[in-house]
Scaffold this motif. Structure first.
Motif, short mmCIF file in Angstrom:
data_model
loop_
_atom_site.label_atom_id
_atom_site.label_comp_id
_atom_site.label_asym_id
_atom_site.label_seq_id
_atom_site.Cartn_x
_atom_site.Cartn_y
_atom_site.Cartn_z
N ASP A 1 -7.04 32.92 5.46
CA ASP A 1 -5.99 33.56 6.25
C ASP A 1 -6.43 33.81 7.68
O ASP A 1 -5.71 34.46 8.43
CB ASP A 1 -5.56 34.87 5.58
N GLY A 2 -7.60 33.34 8.08
CA GLY A 2 -8.05 33.50 9.45
C GLY A 2 -8.53 34.91 9.78
O GLY A 2 -8.77 35.23 10.94
N GLN A 3 -8.69 35.73 8.78
CA GLN A 3 -9.01 37.13 9.05
C GLN A 3 -10.47 37.49 8.72
O GLN A 3 -10.88 38.64 8.92
CB GLN A 3 -8.06 38.03 8.24
N ASP A 4 -11.23 36.50 8.24
CA ASP A 4 -12.60 36.78 7.76
C ASP A 4 -13.47 37.39 8.86
O ASP A 4 -14.15 38.41 8.62
CB ASP A 4 -13.25 35.47 7.29
N GLU A 5 -13.47 36.75 10.03
CA GLU A 5 -14.38 37.21 11.08
C GLU A 5 -14.04 38.64 11.50
O GLU A 5 -14.93 39.45 11.78
CB GLU A 5 -14.31 36.28 12.30
N ILE A 6 -12.75 38.96 11.55
CA ILE A 6 -12.33 40.30 11.98
C ILE A 6 -12.82 41.34 10.97
O ILE A 6 -13.40 42.36 11.34
CB ILE A 6 -10.80 40.35 12.16
N GLN B 1 1.63 32.34 4.66
CA GLN B 1 2.03 31.08 5.27
C GLN B 1 0.91 30.11 5.57
O GLN B 1 1.11 28.91 5.51
CB GLN B 1 2.83 31.34 6.56
N GLN B 2 -0.30 30.60 5.84
CA GLN B 2 -1.37 29.63 6.05
C GLN B 2 -1.55 28.77 4.80
O GLN B 2 -1.70 27.59 4.88
CB GLN B 2 -2.68 30.36 6.35
N LEU B 3 -1.54 29.42 3.67
CA LEU B 3 -1.86 28.68 2.46
C LEU B 3 -0.72 28.72 1.44
O LEU B 3 -0.37 27.71 0.87
CB LEU B 3 -3.14 29.26 1.84
N CYS B 4 -0.18 29.91 1.20
CA CYS B 4 0.87 29.97 0.19
C CYS B 4 1.78 31.18 0.42
O CYS B 4 1.34 32.21 0.91
CB CYS B 4 0.28 30.00 -1.21
N ASP B 5 3.00 31.00 0.05
CA ASP B 5 4.00 32.03 0.33
C ASP B 5 3.96 33.26 -0.57
O ASP B 5 4.40 34.33 -0.14
CB ASP B 5 5.40 31.41 0.31
N VAL C 1 0.33 42.79 6.67
CA VAL C 1 0.57 41.37 6.31
C VAL C 1 0.81 40.60 7.61
O VAL C 1 1.83 40.79 8.27
CB VAL C 1 1.77 41.20 5.36
N GLY C 2 -0.17 39.81 7.96
CA GLY C 2 -0.05 39.01 9.18
C GLY C 2 0.47 37.63 8.86
O GLY C 2 0.36 37.16 7.73
N ASN C 3 1.02 36.99 9.84
CA ASN C 3 1.55 35.64 9.63
C ASN C 3 0.84 34.66 10.54
O ASN C 3 0.79 34.87 11.74
CB ASN C 3 3.05 35.61 9.93
N MET C 4 0.30 33.64 9.95
CA MET C 4 -0.40 32.60 10.72
C MET C 4 0.31 31.28 10.48
O MET C 4 -0.10 30.48 9.64
CB MET C 4 -1.85 32.51 10.25
N ALA D 1 0.78 25.32 21.08
CA ALA D 1 0.37 26.48 21.88
C ALA D 1 1.22 27.71 21.55
O ALA D 1 0.72 28.84 21.56
CB ALA D 1 0.46 26.15 23.36
N ILE D 2 2.49 27.46 21.23
CA ILE D 2 3.38 28.59 20.89
C ILE D 2 2.92 29.22 19.58
O ILE D 2 2.84 30.44 19.45
CB ILE D 2 4.84 28.09 20.75
N TYR D 3 2.58 28.37 18.62
CA TYR D 3 2.10 28.88 17.32
C TYR D 3 0.77 29.62 17.47
O TYR D 3 0.53 30.64 16.83
CB TYR D 3 1.97 27.73 16.31
N VAL D 4 -0.07 29.09 18.34
CA VAL D 4 -1.38 29.74 18.56
C VAL D 4 -1.17 31.11 19.21
O VAL D 4 -1.82 32.09 18.84
CB VAL D 4 -2.28 28.83 19.42
N LYS D 5 -0.24 31.16 20.15
CA LYS D 5 0.04 32.43 20.82
C LYS D 5 0.52 33.47 19.79
O LYS D 5 0.10 34.63 19.80
CB LYS D 5 1.13 32.20 21.88
N TYR D 6 1.39 33.02 18.91
CA TYR D 6 1.92 33.92 17.87
C TYR D 6 0.80 34.37 16.94
O TYR D 6 0.65 35.56 16.63
CB TYR D 6 3.02 33.20 17.08
N ALA D 7 -0.02 33.40 16.52
CA ALA D 7 -1.11 33.72 15.59
C ALA D 7 -2.09 34.69 16.23
O ALA D 7 -2.57 35.64 15.59
CB ALA D 7 -1.83 32.44 15.17
#
Lengths: 280, 443
Positions: free
Chosen positions: B46-51, B132-136, B156-159, B175-181
């Motif tokens: 989910d991209g949240q590991d480092e945080i 959304q990164q992996l499953c709904d 609950v974050g959305n990536m 770039a729009i998706y990256v900005k949102y993420a």
């Protein structure tokens, strides 16, 4: 000297044996019931008698079906998927899709020149199998072999919504008590089985010609219901129960001849005719 | 009572170390509570590991716990608990297994339910969900959990990433998706700061992003060693060796683990030591989570002369240079770009093959790179994210790539009632015969 090859198919409710030489020289369908399953050797013996052969005259034996690993006198075990494809292709070479409805499972097999390209199986639920029809036949007091014929005289098939066999039986009893005609109920049950089988087989990229094998192929009502779902006529081999055993014999023949062509000889298992193992 | 199960023999020593790794992750959550550290329910990829790691939050992975319950054939008691509260049996069984566990623990006033596999997971201080990164299902799973853990805050974050459209150049939208993420990740940082009472150390975060990228590179380099014939490791092992990249990302332990695995595979390749002695068939695990209670089925394939040198499942990393990430010093933006590109970097290749799709293109790439003779999919009925598209993928694969044997197995990730060993093995037998026939005819 002509060589003979035998195939023996131990299904969940029937045991079948076929012997081939240049053509089919014997085919036997054994009795049903759990007490008979271990008597594969007796079915084989009958096939040998029918062909006028001794056990030693058979060059190679392949077993198939769910009980294939329990046949001590078989030289090789091959799954029923491969054997159905091989057997049916030899009988109906234009077929590209096979529907097999057995006692305890149903399958869809896509073939190309006798070679399996993909397959699907329903092996977890009795709905869509011969067992479903057996249960309902018993509930309605209609002989299993008459079930298909009875369904053809239905005015309007009853809707059977339950896909679970146990609950479908309950649903049939309920409808019977409200005055629904047996013919309509039987037709509705065939429609329910056909719907399940259609949903299963459609997972394949179905191409005509389509053939049906197994005990389900002997039920004219089920064949008609399936034809309605698939929108085309289904081809039925002359004896739809033996395609697996025939295929097993042909696989044995192919393997043996291929080995000969490569300068090798496949040897027999060395086992004589014996009872199948592990069924008691 | 747990049912009996066959042990699975592993090809690599590294895979054999994984049980300790998983157990360590679970016990870390219990230890954290004793030490006053914060524990968060977390969800993979989910991209949240480092945080989380940068904030010293200890993740408790529901997907791992449910997998352990399944592997020990001891999940039914939790599934039934959830079912009794009206959760459908067809919902994600990772979710229902852990929700059942949570329900039970709440009934016990916060005490771990008796005989919880490997001691269970600690009650979390927060739930950090991502969808959304992996499953709904992971939209609703954290919220459903909060129904029982009402004092536990949920984020609950959305990536998202650009959807696949063969007629649209996704690069225009990235770039729009990256900005949102990135905005979502920043929200997560604020959430973590609020509930830990600590401020984010941005330099530390940047260091962990570096470590993750290094680990991704090493992971792929290591897995590419499996291209060797015979392959030194197959999917049966990979369902174990995926643990560090999946559950321990942004830790030195994960990096060190793959260094050891890399060394081991190099050695095995030098000795030409394969998973099995006579490797006859090479298969790709094309999609789907495995039945954790039936990992012995990989052994069954091996016994038939078949190995899996590659799998799509849990190969959740890519060589960083292949992702062609824009240069940035912002660690959140780096995380966002990496994950968006991870999902989209097959798009360009897929667009070049009419009728293809990114998922199928990925499968084709692995078939060719790893010289596979057939593809096996596992349709786990409760895992909707994989289950729903498998037949479609198989059809497209045949259409755009050509005739290749495909097996679709059926079961579930956790729910053993979906599984029949005899019939599964019968399907495998039939598939191996098919692969053999293809090979003999030179297709």
């Amino acid at each position: 000297m002509e060589r003979y090859y035998a195939g023996i198919d131990i299904g969940s409710t029937m045991t079948k044996a076929v012997i081939v030489g240049e053509t089919i020289v014997a085919s036997v369908i054994g009795p049903t019931g759990p007490e008979h399953r271990k008597l594969a050797d007796k079915v084989m013996e009958k096939a040998l008698n029918q062909a006028g052969l001794r056990f030693e005259d058979v060059t190679y034996i392949v077993s198939t079906g769910y009980g294939r690993v329990n046949v001590p006198f078989a030289d090789r075990q091959v799954t029923e998927i491969t054997c159905h494809a091989k057997g049916l292709h030899s009988l109906l070479p234009t077929v590209k899709t096979i529907i097999d409805i057995g006692g305890q499972d149903s399958k869809g097999i896509k073939i190309d020149g006798g070679k399996v390209t993909s397959f699907v199986m329903n092996d977890k639920c009795a709905a869509g199998t011969g067992r479903f029809l057996e249960v309902i036949a018993e509930t309605l007091g209609v002989p299993l072999e008459k079930l298909g014929e009875v369904s053809l005289s239905a005015e309007s098939p009853a809707a059977i919504s339950n896909t679970c066999t146990v609950f479908a039986e309950h649903e049939v009893i309920n409808k019977l008590s409200t005055g629904e005609k047996i013919t309509n109920l039987v037709a509705g049950v065939h429609d329910a089985v056909a719907t399940r089988v259609y949903a299963l087989v459609k997972k394949l990229n179905v191409e005509p010609d389509i053939a049906i094998t197994g005990g389900g192929a002997k039920n004219v009502g089920l064949v008609k219901a399936l034809e309605g779902k698939f929108g085309c006529a289904l081809l039925v081999p002359p004896e739809p129960l033996i395609t697996g055993a025939l295929g097993a014999a042909l696989v044995g023949k192919e393997r043996y001849e291929h080995a000969l062509g490569s300068g090798q000889t496949l040897t027999r298992s060395g086992q004589g005719l014996q009872e199948a193992r592990l069924f008691s | 009572m747990a049912e009996g199960k066959k042990p699975r023999s592993l090809a690599t020593q590294a895979a054999a170390k994984i049980a300790k790794f998983v157990r360590g992750n679970m016990s870390a959550t219990l230890k954290a509570k004793e030490e006053g550290k914060k524990v968060a329910y977390a969800y993979i990829n989910d991209g949240q590991d480092e945080i989380m790691r940068a904030m010293d939050i200890v993740p408790a992975w529901g997907e791992s716990f449910a997998g352990v319950c399944a592997a020990k054939r001891d999940a039914e008691k939790y599934l039934q608990k959830a079912e009794a509260d009206n959760f459908s049996r067809s919902l994600c069984t990772y979710a229902t297994c852990t929700i059942g566990f949570d329900m039970w623990r709440e009934e016990l006033g916060g005490q771990t339910p008796p005989d919880a596999p490997w001691g269970g997971m600690a009650r979390p201080d927060m739930i950090i969900g991502s969808a959304q990164q992996l499953c709904d299902p992971r939209f609703k799973w954290p919220q459903a959990t909060q129904h029982y853990l009402q004092d536990v805050p949920v984020f609950v974050g959305n990536m998202y990433y650009p959807p696949w459209d063969p007629n649209r150049n996704h690069h225009e939208q990235e770039a729009i998706y990256v900005k949102y993420a990135k905005a979502e990740l920043l929200e997560l940082v604020r959430f973590c700061e609020k509930h830990t009472g600590k401020k984010m150390d941005w330099d530390r975060l940047a260091g962990l992003v570096d470590l993750t990228e290094k680990t991704w590179n090493l992971f792929i380099d290591t897995y590419e060693l499996r291209k060797a014939i015979p392959t030194p490791m197959d999917t049966g092992d990979a369902m174990n060796t995926m643990v560090p990249i999946t559950f321990n990302l942004a830790t030195q332990d994960a990096y060190d683990y793959y260094k050891d695995l890399n060394d081991e595979l190099i050695l095995k390749n030098e000795k030409k030591q394969g998973v099995i002695e006579n490797e006859k068939y090479r298969l790709l695990w094309g999609a789907g989570l495995p039945s954790w209670f039936a990992l012995g089925d990989f052994q069954y394939f091996n016994d038939k002369g078949a190995v899996f040198p590659a799998e799509v499942t849990y190969r959740n990393a890519e060589k960083i240079e292949r992702l062609d990430l824009p240069a940035t010093n912002d660690p959140l933006e780096r995380i966002a770009w990496r994950w968006v590109r991870f999902w989209t970097h097959w798009y360009d290749k897929a667009r070049k093959r009419p009728g293809s799709s990114p998922k199928v293109e990925r499968i084709i790439e692995y078939i060719e790179d790893y010289k596979c003779d057939g593809v096996v999919f596992h349709s786990a009925f409760s895992c909707r994210s994989w289950h729903a598209g498998i037949i479609h993928q198989a059809e497209i694969l045949r259409k755009v790539y050509g005739d290749i044997p495909i097996l679709i197995m059926e079961g579930d990730i956790v729910d053993i009632s979906s599984y029949n060993e005899v019939d599964t093995h019968n399907r495998i037998d039939a598939f191996i015969e098919t692969v053999d026939a293809y090979k003999r005819k030179g297709n």
